[in-house]
Design an enzyme around this catalytic site. Structure first.
Site, short mmCIF file in Angstrom:
data_model
loop_
_atom_site.label_atom_id
_atom_site.label_comp_id
_atom_site.label_asym_id
_atom_site.label_seq_id
_atom_site.Cartn_x
_atom_site.Cartn_y
_atom_site.Cartn_z
N GLU A 96 0.78 -1.10 -0.03
CA GLU A 96 0.01 -0.08 0.03
C GLU A 96 0.80 1.19 -0.08
OE1 GLU A 96 -2.65 1.40 -0.63
OE2 GLU A 96 -3.92 1.52 0.81
N ASP A 97 0.38 2.34 -0.56
CA ASP A 97 1.22 3.58 -0.35
C ASP A 97 1.05 4.32 0.83
OD1 ASP A 97 -1.76 4.07 -0.62
OD2 ASP A 97 -1.37 5.44 -2.40
N ASP A 100 -4.00 5.87 6.53
CA ASP A 100 -4.36 7.06 7.21
C ASP A 100 -5.38 6.76 7.92
OD1 ASP A 100 -5.27 9.59 8.07
OD2 ASP A 100 -6.13 10.22 6.18
N PHE A 148 -1.12 16.40 4.27
CA PHE A 148 -1.44 15.81 2.97
C PHE A 148 -0.35 15.71 2.03
CE2 PHE A 148 -3.32 15.06 -1.02
CZ PHE A 148 -4.35 14.11 -0.84
N ARG A 161 1.84 12.61 -9.14
CA ARG A 161 2.04 11.32 -8.79
C ARG A 161 3.60 10.99 -9.26
NH1 ARG A 161 -2.17 7.89 -7.21
NH2 ARG A 161 -4.06 8.44 -8.31
P1 IMP Z 1 -7.25 5.48 4.35
O1 IMP Z 1 -8.42 4.65 3.92
O2 IMP Z 1 -8.06 6.72 5.16
O3 IMP Z 1 -6.38 4.74 5.28
O4 IMP Z 1 -6.59 6.21 3.06
C1 IMP Z 1 -6.01 5.60 2.26
C2 IMP Z 1 -5.75 5.98 1.08
O5 IMP Z 1 -5.98 7.50 0.81
C3 IMP Z 1 -4.38 5.75 0.51
O6 IMP Z 1 -4.12 4.49 -0.28
C4 IMP Z 1 -4.38 7.18 -0.56
O7 IMP Z 1 -4.61 6.53 -1.82
C5 IMP Z 1 -5.28 8.00 0.20
N1 IMP Z 1 -4.43 9.12 0.89
C6 IMP Z 1 -4.46 9.06 2.24
N2 IMP Z 1 -3.89 10.04 2.61
C7 IMP Z 1 -3.18 10.72 1.65
C8 IMP Z 1 -2.19 11.73 1.37
O8 IMP Z 1 -1.84 12.49 2.20
N3 IMP Z 1 -1.75 11.98 0.09
C9 IMP Z 1 -2.52 11.25 -0.88
N4 IMP Z 1 -3.07 10.36 -0.94
C10 IMP Z 1 -3.55 9.80 0.38
MG MG Z 2 -4.16 4.19 -2.17
#
Ligand code: IMP
Ligand code: MG
Length: 170
Positions: A96-97, A100, A148, A161
């Site tokens: 995963e990237d 959050d 962010f 990206r």
């Molecule tokens: P989560 O579901 O809240 O854990 O968010 C995960 C997904 O949201 C990641 O796989 C990202 O694609 C996107 N995301 C969350 N935070 C960021 C950020 O700071 N920059 C860019 N994409 C984010």
């Molecule tokens: Mg993602």
């Protein structure tokens, strides 16, 4: 909008090498083959760089899932594509990237578990430490605060990206 560097290119490369070694050493005790599941699109560069440094046979699959619009989570998961190979009885590593709220990963793990992999682990390039996201992360590249971030695969509305570093928008 101007982008400030948070993690530079050399630091990223060096950390990914270390991470790949940690991952290789862990799996070598159990298997010579793993099945990587990349989460599109944000993990593309991390996925590629990490796997090029892993000294094991690696099978590739991808899922494409999204929950974000701009810089806020919509709280709803959209699955745009899903794995096309069986992961039953395999050593699966989800790549995963960024984590959050953990919503995306929790969703993916819940459904992957149903295919009964022998082992299911997670590596994330970045972890935001603001939320108590409640997901067990096995390997983490960098922990970051409440910013962010963009670059190295991560986007703001599909932009930035291909920056070779991780930056934040001022
Ligand atoms: P989560 O579901 O809240 O854990 O968010 C995960 C997904 O949201 C990641 O796989 C990202 O694609 C996107 N995301 C969350 N935070 C960021 C950020 O700071 N920059 C860019 N994409 C984010
Ligand atoms: Mg993602």
């Amino acid at each position: 909008m101007s982008i400030k560097v948070l993690i530079d290119e050399n630091t990223i490369k060096k950390r990914i090498k270390e991470l790949a070694k940690e991952i290789t050493d862990y799996y070598k005790q159990y298997t010579d083959t793993i099945h990587a599941v990349g989460v599109l699109k944000g993990s593309v560069h991390f996925f590629s760089e990490l796997i090029l440094n892993i000294d094991l046979n690696v099978k590739y699959s991808f899922v494409h899932v999204s929950s974000y619009q701009g810089s806020t989570s919509t709280g709803r998961i959209r699955v745009k594509s899903w794995i096309d190979e069986s992961i039953e009885d395999e050593y699966v590593l989800v790549i995963e990237d960024i984590v959050d709220t953990g919503l995306t990963l929790r969703y993916i793990l819940k459904y992957l578990r149903k295919y009964r992999p022998k082992d299911l682990k997670v590596v994330t390039f970045l972890e935001k430490t603001v939320c108590d996201h409640g997901v067990d992360l096995d390997f983490v590249g960098f922990k970051i605060g409440n910013v962010f971030v963009v670059g190295y695969g991560l986007d703001y509305n599909e932009k930035y990206r291909n920056l070779p570093y991780v930056g934040y928008i001022e």
